[in-house]
Design an enzyme around this catalytic site. Structure first.
Site, mmCIF file in Angstrom:
data_model
loop_
_atom_site.group_PDB
_atom_site.id
_atom_site.type_symbol
_atom_site.label_atom_id
_atom_site.label_comp_id
_atom_site.label_asym_id
_atom_site.label_seq_id
_atom_site.Cartn_x
_atom_site.Cartn_y
_atom_site.Cartn_z
ATOM 1 N N GLY A 20 -11.861 30.392 -24.005
ATOM 2 C CA GLY A 20 -11.039 30.154 -25.189
ATOM 3 C C GLY A 20 -10.933 28.664 -25.441
ATOM 4 O O GLY A 20 -11.831 27.896 -25.104
ATOM 5 N N CYS A 21 -9.839 28.257 -25.996
ATOM 6 C CA CYS A 21 -9.614 26.846 -26.317
ATOM 7 C C CYS A 21 -9.618 25.993 -25.051
ATOM 8 O O CYS A 21 -8.943 26.318 -24.080
ATOM 9 C CB CYS A 21 -8.282 26.700 -27.054
ATOM 10 S SG CYS A 21 -7.874 24.999 -27.439
#
Length: 187
Positions: A20-21
């Site tokens: 993810g981020c």
């Protein structure tokens, strides 16, 4: 003649992970004992020197990732992966929460056959014990080129802890880290 540990230190190793981020993984691993450094960046794509905007478009094929330099005498690669799997959802393809696209995929970009084997073994174990309701879809791919992200992405959470994304997405991952891995945290 014997050498002391200070004269013969354990060489650092590198792990490259996408979940993810990158702000989330960076914030998590910066708090783990044995981690020497964490760099947010991009890997797994086809365009050289991609920018954040290019990666966010999904057109480059890169994932937001972190490179973690760690001391295997303090933190083993398997332990590092256990933390990685605990703080993100490895069962969603190209998505982490509201972040959707291949740039947010779950991936382990291994640096050696030993890292590949360790990751494969852990994934088999986690799937066998049904750690999640769905199977793990984390990609295992050899690391090619890693491009550090722009300076404003480095140590993002430390510089922006009150920013909404940090409060809503990063902070809960840090809480999970403290709850599940308190013994692995820096003093």
């Amino acid at each position: 003649m014997m050498t002391s540990p200070a004269e013969n230190p354990t060489p650092l190793e590198t792990a490259t992970l996408a979940g993810g981020c990158f702000w989330c993984l960076e914030a998590v691993f910066l708090r783990v004992a044995g981690v020497e450094s964490v760099v947010s960046g991009y890997t797994g794509g086809h365009a050289p020197q991609p920018s954040y905007e290019q990666v966010c478009s999904g057109a480059t094929g890169h994932a937001e990732a972190v490179q973690v330099r760690f001391d295997p005498g303090v933190l083993g690669y398997r332990e590092l992966l256990e933390i990685f799997f605990a703080v993100h959802d490895p069962t969603t393809l190209n998505r982490q929460g509201a972040d959707v696209g291949t740039q947010y995929r779950s991936a382990i970009f291994y640096h050696s056959p030993a890292q590949q084997a360790a990751a494969e073994a852990l994934i088999r174990e986690l799937d066998a014990e049904r750690a999640w309701p769905s199977p793990i879809v984390t990609q295992l791919v050899p690391l090619a080129e890693f491009y550090p992200a722009e300076a404003y992405h480095q140590r993002y959470y430390e510089r922006n802890p009150r920013q909404a994304y940090c409060q809503v997405v990063v902070a809960p991952k840090l809480a999970k880290l403290r709850q599940r891995f308190a013994e692995r945290l820096r003093a």
